[in-house]
Design a protein around this motif. Structure first.
Motif, PDB file in Angstrom:
ATOM      1  N   ARG A 243      -4.887   3.144   4.160  1.00  0.00           N
ATOM      2  CA  ARG A 243      -5.954   2.773   3.231  1.00  0.00           C
ATOM      3  C   ARG A 243      -5.608   1.576   2.348  1.00  0.00           C
ATOM      4  NH1 ARG A 243      -8.586   8.197   0.981  1.00  0.00           N
ATOM      5  NH2 ARG A 243      -6.397   8.739   0.764  1.00  0.00           N
ATOM      6  N   PRO A 244      -4.388   1.501   1.789  1.00  0.00           N
ATOM      7  CA  PRO A 244      -4.052   0.264   1.059  1.00  0.00           C
ATOM      8  C   PRO A 244      -4.147  -0.982   1.939  1.00  0.00           C
ATOM      9  CG  PRO A 244      -2.502   1.971   0.490  1.00  0.00           C
ATOM     10  CD  PRO A 244      -3.361   2.531   1.586  1.00  0.00           C
ATOM     11  N   LEU A 245      -3.804  -0.860   3.231  1.00  0.00           N
ATOM     12  CA  LEU A 245      -3.949  -2.007   4.130  1.00  0.00           C
ATOM     13  C   LEU A 245      -5.405  -2.425   4.229  1.00  0.00           C
ATOM     14  CD1 LEU A 245      -1.605  -1.174   7.166  1.00  0.00           C
ATOM     15  CD2 LEU A 245      -1.439  -3.192   5.714  1.00  0.00           C
ATOM     16  N   ILE A 246      -6.292  -1.439   4.240  1.00  0.00           N
ATOM     17  CA  ILE A 246      -7.711  -1.737   4.399  1.00  0.00           C
ATOM     18  C   ILE A 246      -8.322  -2.247   3.096  1.00  0.00           C
ATOM     19  CG2 ILE A 246      -9.979  -0.679   4.803  1.00  0.00           C
ATOM     20  CD1 ILE A 246      -8.581   1.228   6.761  1.00  0.00           C
ATOM     21  N   TYR A 247      -7.957  -1.624   1.976  1.00  0.00           N
ATOM     22  CA  TYR A 247      -8.724  -1.860   0.750  1.00  0.00           C
ATOM     23  C   TYR A 247      -8.119  -2.875  -0.206  1.00  0.00           C
ATOM     24  CZ  TYR A 247     -11.720   1.988   2.111  1.00  0.00           C
ATOM     25  OH  TYR A 247     -12.609   2.773   2.783  1.00  0.00           O
ATOM     26  N   LEU A 248      -6.810  -3.125  -0.118  1.00  0.00           N
ATOM     27  CA  LEU A 248      -6.195  -3.984  -1.134  1.00  0.00           C
ATOM     28  C   LEU A 248      -5.817  -5.343  -0.557  1.00  0.00           C
ATOM     29  CD1 LEU A 248      -3.819  -1.358  -2.793  1.00  0.00           C
ATOM     30  CD2 LEU A 248      -6.140  -1.983  -3.489  1.00  0.00           C
ATOM     31  N   GLN A 249      -6.250  -6.400  -1.227  1.00  0.00           N
ATOM     32  CA  GLN A 249      -5.829  -7.741  -0.836  1.00  0.00           C
ATOM     33  C   GLN A 249      -4.894  -8.350  -1.865  1.00  0.00           C
ATOM     34  OE1 GLN A 249      -9.746  -7.738  -0.501  1.00  0.00           O
ATOM     35  NE2 GLN A 249      -9.232  -6.679   1.389  1.00  0.00           N
ATOM     36  N   ASP A 250      -5.193  -8.091  -3.128  1.00  0.00           N
ATOM     37  CA  ASP A 250      -4.444  -8.681  -4.229  1.00  0.00           C
ATOM     38  C   ASP A 250      -3.058  -8.032  -4.346  1.00  0.00           C
ATOM     39  OD1 ASP A 250      -3.465  -9.608  -6.567  1.00  0.00           O
ATOM     40  OD2 ASP A 250      -5.288  -9.261  -7.737  1.00  0.00           O
ATOM     41  N   THR A 251      -2.007  -8.849  -4.215  1.00  0.00           N
ATOM     42  CA  THR A 251      -0.638  -8.325  -4.234  1.00  0.00           C
ATOM     43  C   THR A 251      -0.353  -7.488  -5.485  1.00  0.00           C
ATOM     44  OG1 THR A 251      -0.104 -10.481  -3.318  1.00  0.00           O
ATOM     45  CG2 THR A 251       1.732  -8.998  -3.732  1.00  0.00           C
ATOM     46  N   SER A 252      -0.928  -7.875  -6.597  1.00  0.00           N
ATOM     47  CA  SER A 252      -0.600  -7.179  -7.842  1.00  0.00           C
ATOM     48  C   SER A 252      -1.192  -5.778  -7.882  1.00  0.00           C
ATOM     49  CB  SER A 252      -1.102  -7.987  -9.047  1.00  0.00           C
ATOM     50  OG  SER A 252      -2.513  -8.016  -9.034  1.00  0.00           O
ATOM     51  N   LEU A 253      -2.155  -5.498  -6.992  1.00  0.00           N
ATOM     52  CA  LEU A 253      -2.750  -4.157  -6.967  1.00  0.00           C
ATOM     53  C   LEU A 253      -2.081  -3.246  -5.944  1.00  0.00           C
ATOM     54  CD1 LEU A 253      -6.588  -4.959  -7.200  1.00  0.00           C
ATOM     55  CD2 LEU A 253      -5.087  -4.090  -9.005  1.00  0.00           C
ATOM     56  N   PHE A 254      -1.163  -3.800  -5.151  1.00  0.00           N
ATOM     57  CA  PHE A 254      -0.531  -3.016  -4.076  1.00  0.00           C
ATOM     58  C   PHE A 254       0.093  -1.731  -4.610  1.00  0.00           C
ATOM     59  CE2 PHE A 254       0.533  -6.478  -0.697  1.00  0.00           C
ATOM     60  CZ  PHE A 254      -0.815  -6.664  -0.509  1.00  0.00           C
ATOM     61  N   THR A 255       0.015  -0.680  -3.796  1.00  0.00           N
ATOM     62  CA  THR A 255       0.801   0.509  -4.055  1.00  0.00           C
ATOM     63  C   THR A 255       2.163   0.315  -3.394  1.00  0.00           C
ATOM     64  OG1 THR A 255      -0.115   1.502  -2.083  1.00  0.00           O
ATOM     65  CG2 THR A 255      -1.181   2.059  -4.162  1.00  0.00           C
ATOM     66  N   ILE A 256       3.069   1.250  -3.631  1.00  0.00           N
ATOM     67  CA  ILE A 256       4.439   1.017  -3.182  1.00  0.00           C
ATOM     68  C   ILE A 256       4.573   0.925  -1.645  1.00  0.00           C
ATOM     69  CG2 ILE A 256       5.392   3.375  -3.172  1.00  0.00           C
ATOM     70  CD1 ILE A 256       7.150   0.483  -4.854  1.00  0.00           C
ATOM     71  N   PRO A 257       3.894   1.767  -0.850  1.00  0.00           N
ATOM     72  CA  PRO A 257       4.067   1.586   0.602  1.00  0.00           C
ATOM     73  C   PRO A 257       3.516   0.249   1.094  1.00  0.00           C
ATOM     74  CG  PRO A 257       2.627   3.468   0.130  1.00  0.00           C
ATOM     75  CD  PRO A 257       3.086   2.943  -1.168  1.00  0.00           C
ATOM     76  N   ARG A 258       2.380  -0.147   0.546  1.00  0.00           N
ATOM     77  CA  ARG A 258       1.798  -1.434   0.935  1.00  0.00           C
ATOM     78  C   ARG A 258       2.709  -2.585   0.492  1.00  0.00           C
ATOM     79  NH1 ARG A 258       0.947  -5.160   2.904  1.00  0.00           N
ATOM     80  NH2 ARG A 258      -0.907  -6.451   3.230  1.00  0.00           N
ATOM     81  N   GLY A 259       3.249  -2.467  -0.710  1.00  0.00           N
ATOM     82  CA  GLY A 259       4.160  -3.480  -1.210  1.00  0.00           C
ATOM     83  C   GLY A 259       5.410  -3.572  -0.361  1.00  0.00           C
ATOM     84  N   LEU A 260       5.957  -2.397  -0.033  1.00  0.00           N
ATOM     85  CA  LEU A 260       7.171  -2.370   0.782  1.00  0.00           C
ATOM     86  C   LEU A 260       6.914  -3.004   2.145  1.00  0.00           C
ATOM     87  CD1 LEU A 260      10.085  -1.504   1.047  1.00  0.00           C
ATOM     88  CD2 LEU A 260       9.314   0.793   1.658  1.00  0.00           C
ATOM     89  N   LYS A 261       5.734  -2.747   2.691  1.00  0.00           N
ATOM     90  CA  LYS A 261       5.382  -3.364   3.972  1.00  0.00           C
ATOM     91  C   LYS A 261       5.370  -4.888   3.839  1.00  0.00           C
ATOM     92  CE  LYS A 261       3.880  -3.833   8.204  1.00  0.00           C
ATOM     93  NZ  LYS A 261       4.968  -4.337   9.068  1.00  0.00           N
ATOM     94  N   SER A 262       4.862  -5.396   2.728  1.00  0.00           N
ATOM     95  CA  SER A 262       4.825  -6.856   2.566  1.00  0.00           C
ATOM     96  C   SER A 262       6.237  -7.414   2.373  1.00  0.00           C
ATOM     97  CB  SER A 262       3.904  -7.254   1.410  1.00  0.00           C
ATOM     98  OG  SER A 262       4.503  -6.979   0.178  1.00  0.00           O
ATOM     99  N   VAL A 263       7.119  -6.622   1.743  1.00  0.00           N
ATOM    100  CA  VAL A 263       8.526  -7.046   1.627  1.00  0.00           C
ATOM    101  C   VAL A 263       9.162  -7.128   3.013  1.00  0.00           C
ATOM    102  CG1 VAL A 263      10.814  -6.326   0.818  1.00  0.00           C
ATOM    103  CG2 VAL A 263       8.868  -6.206  -0.724  1.00  0.00           C
ATOM    104  N   ILE A 264       8.846  -6.129   3.857  1.00  0.00           N
ATOM    105  CA  ILE A 264       9.382  -6.145   5.220  1.00  0.00           C
ATOM    106  C   ILE A 264       8.877  -7.380   5.964  1.00  0.00           C
ATOM    107  CG2 ILE A 264       9.391  -4.944   7.452  1.00  0.00           C
ATOM    108  CD1 ILE A 264       9.135  -2.313   5.826  1.00  0.00           C
ATOM    109  N   ASP A 265       7.591  -7.691   5.780  1.00  0.00           N
ATOM    110  CA  ASP A 265       7.022  -8.847   6.472  1.00  0.00           C
ATOM    111  C   ASP A 265       7.638 -10.151   5.976  1.00  0.00           C
ATOM    112  OD1 ASP A 265       5.438  -7.306   8.050  1.00  0.00           O
ATOM    113  OD2 ASP A 265       3.625  -7.534   6.843  1.00  0.00           O
ATOM    114  N   THR A 266       7.967 -10.209   4.688  1.00  0.00           N
ATOM    115  CA  THR A 266       8.523 -11.446   4.134  1.00  0.00           C
ATOM    116  C   THR A 266       9.996 -11.607   4.483  1.00  0.00           C
ATOM    117  OG1 THR A 266       7.050 -11.053   2.271  1.00  0.00           O
ATOM    118  CG2 THR A 266       8.641 -12.837   2.046  1.00  0.00           C
ATOM    119  N   PHE A 267      10.754 -10.517   4.365  1.00  0.00           N
ATOM    120  CA  PHE A 267      12.205 -10.647   4.481  1.00  0.00           C
ATOM    121  C   PHE A 267      12.777 -10.115   5.788  1.00  0.00           C
ATOM    122  CE2 PHE A 267      11.397 -10.551  -0.102  1.00  0.00           C
ATOM    123  CZ  PHE A 267      11.985 -11.753  -0.460  1.00  0.00           C
ATOM    124  N   GLY A 268      11.957  -9.448   6.590  1.00  0.00           N
ATOM    125  CA  GLY A 268      12.503  -8.842   7.802  1.00  0.00           C
ATOM    126  C   GLY A 268      11.968  -9.497   9.054  1.00  0.00           C
TER     127      GLY A 268
END
Lengths: 311, 319
Positions: A243-268
């Motif tokens: 659901r965070p993948l579907i509903y959230l675009q703004d990085t500052s609104l991310f929940t922790i799993p969505r945020g962690l996924k973006s960290v993986i995409d950036t650094f992994g």
């Protein structure tokens, strides 16, 4: 009602004694039953369990260790980092708004858990206390919705939130919980059914209204079951990625799993290959759940355990 | 409709005229309590189900109004190579994960059931991974399963085994995901242990008197007596496995705006559906995908219920 296990399940918390006496005694007599034999008989089993425990704990210990290692060592199998690099955590802080993600997850989690606990309890009480035409059919429907894959309602529910202009906010991550959730309704109903009916009859005679029965008798006697529901939903919300993948675009609104996924995409994967930062972020995301487990362990295990008892 | 009133109704019969009004008040109150669920069911389940079914016959991108295309989406489903791929991946994963998780969990629970009070401690250890958020599990196992330097292959090398590339080799991606998700098997262990503790001790004693060995006791006492829990986890785990998303998406899909990555060997059904609906905005097609999944899940569950009915034993069921 979202993601993975403990939810999407059916349970019968028979082991939870509403008045709280039986549970400890029951657990003890079970544990002390057949299998508390002489030590030398249990020793081989204890050795097997110890080995299995190493297998199960090792990835976790390794995560802690990797989060402290410098970039070049992160894949290594050494559990004690040669050079401890605490700056990984500072780096996470610098590159990603982890604190904001954490507080977002806390806010969303508490909103989701509070609403779903109250609403599911109300509905469960309706099904447990009253006898009314249509009850069995409706309760059958409650159970049936547990089988429905989330995918079937995913798109139209998105269109509803879109129409309401709430896509891009955190509201769709929890607001559906206002209407209760099938699994929790089932769980709480089973619990309410185990309460002695005379309590309610007596209160009725004393002129207590139906809402009073719920608020003054059912709820206070159900704290362990309500705690289970609350904790399960906190965990489900903390784990929700879809659901965070579907509903959230703004990085500052991310929940922790969505945020962690973006960290993986950036650094992994396909990113900068800074796995030590990913490991540090993963550890940060995990710690609150470990703390909750430490505090509510008995409730959680008991809640899961009851699922198998009545089949 | 009138069925479940029996006991309460007969007891209240004597109250005569007062009965009617009280009954109406109770019914009103009851519907008051469950009204939240009814509203939620209509708005967020039944309504969306109908909408999704209707959308599955349209071409819809969430912006322009839906165009009726008849059965076109369903025809496309049959021809889409990726649907076949995703469905195959999902079924293969479920076919590996569900039996594996049940076997591992049962083995651990049976050992736990042998150590008396110490089981509490170990049970906690086995349950702990389940508290780890699945995205973190995915990140962690990407490293642990890394073909060259991952912990698993390093360990295998100690035994002279050259481990595969779990995260890149298309044949090993799904077994890798099975290993990843097996780490969180603790929930099932707890369920089985609770069920094992319910098995009456005297059944084993009676079996021993009849000369039953441990295998016979396992087959003829343990399995039938916990068949309810086994059946329950079989159904629930299968439904969950067929909707696998978090770990696979975390590990194998994503990226930033201009550089995305994906791995077809980990293309699970719900991942494909998610991409179709929310990346490409093929909402009509994705709705058809959703209904196909629903039908598949119903068929598999129905078969499991059918087959299990012969094996599941509920206490008190036979008089």
């Amino acid at each position: 009602m979202t993601a993975s296990p403990p939810h999407l399940t059916a349970a019968a918390p028979a082991a939870l004694d509403p008045l709280g006496n039986d549970r400890v005694a029951g657990a003890r007599s079970q544990a002390g039953g057949r299998d508390q034999g002489p030590f030398w008989k249990r020793a081989p089993y204890l050795i097997v369990l110890a080995l299995a425990s190493v297998v199960f704990t090792y990835p976790f210990v390794w995560l802690i260790s990797a989060s402290l290692k410098p970039r070049t060592e992160v894949f290594g199998s050494a559990l004690i980092p040669r050079n401890v690099q605490l700056s990984n955590f500072a780096d996470v802080w610098d590159y990603a708004p982890v604190l904001a993600w954490m507080s977002n997850s806390v806010v969303v989690g508490i909103a989701a858990a509070t609403t779903v606990t109250i609403s599911s309890a109300l509905v469960a009480f309706g099904f447990a206390y009253f006898r009314f035409p249509g009850r069995n059919v409706l309760f059958g429907l409650v159970l049936a919705t547990m089988m429905l894959p989330q995918a079937v309602t995913l798109i139209p529910v998105y269109l509803i939130w879109n129409k309401l202009g709430l896509v891009g906010t955190q509201v769709p991550l929890w607001a559906q919980n206002i209407f209760g959730s099938a699994f929790y309704i089932f769980l709480l109903r089973q619990f309410f059914l185990s309460l002695p009916r005379e309590l309610f009859e007596a209160a009725r005679v004393d002129g207590c209204g139906f809402l009073g029965l719920f608020r003054r008798i059912a709820l206070p006697l159900s704290r362990p079951a309500l705690a289970i529901v609350f904790v399960f939903e906190i965990q489900a919300s903390w784990d929700d990625l879809l659901r965070p993948l579907i509903y959230l675009q703004d990085t500052s609104l991310f929940t922790i799993p969505r945020g962690l996924k973006s960290v993986i995409d950036t650094f992994g994967q396909g990113g900068e290959q800074h796995w030590e930062i990913i490991m540090a972020a993963s550890l940060i995301a995990t710690l609150p759940m470990i703390i909750i487990f430490a505090v509510a362990q008995r409730h959680i295990i008991e809640g899961i355990a009851t699922q198998g008892r009545k089949g | 409709m009138a069925a479940p009133t029996s006991v309460a109704a007969t007891r209240r019969m004597t109250a005569g005229g007062a009965r009617r009004t009280r009954n109406w008040r109770e019914i009103r109150a009851a519907y008051g309590f469950i009204s939240l669920w009814i509203i939620g069911f209509l708005v967020f389940t039944l309504g969306p189900m109908i909408a999704s079914f209707v959308l599955s016959f349209t071409d819809y991108n969430a912006i322009d109004s839906p165009q009726n295309v008849g059965l076109e989406n369903y025809r496309q489903l049959a021809e889409d190579q990726k649907v076949a791929k995703a469905l195959g991946n999902t079924l293969v994963y479920a076919a590996m994960y569900v039996p594996a998780s049940m076997a591992v969990a049962l083995a651990l629970a049976m050992v736990l059931n042998r150590v008396g009070r110490a089981s509490g401690f170990f049970r906690t250890i086995f349950y702990l991974p389940k508290m780890t958020p699945t995205v973190a599990v995915g990140a962690l196992f990407l490293l642990l399963l890394n073909g060259q330097e991952g912990l698993l292959n390093r360990t295998l090398r100690l035994f002279g085994i050259d481990g595969p590339n779990w995260t890149t080799d298309t044949h090993w991606v799904k077994p890798g995901l099975v290993i990843t998700t097996l780490w969180s098997v603790g929930g099932t262990v707890v369920i089985y242990l609770a069920a094992l503790r319910q098995v009456p001790k005297d059944l084993y004693e009676a079996a021993e008197l009849d000369g039953a060995g441990s295998w016979t006791k396992f087959r003829k006492v343990t399995i039938p007596m916990i068949s309810g829990a086994l059946f329950f986890t079989l159904i629930v785990q299968t439904i969950a496995a067929l909707q696998m998303f978090n770990e696979a998406y975390t590990m194998f899909f994503g990226g930033q705006q201009n550089s995305t990555y994906s791995n077809e060997a980990a293309l699970f059904y719900v991942i494909y559906l998610f991409q179709q609906a929310f990346r490409f905005l093929h909402m009509g097609y994705a709705s058809a995908l959703a209904w196909l999944l629903f039908v598949i899940i119903m068929i598999i569950t129905a078969v499991q219920v059918r087959v299990s009915r012969r094996f599941v034993y509920y206490e008190g069921e036979r008089d």
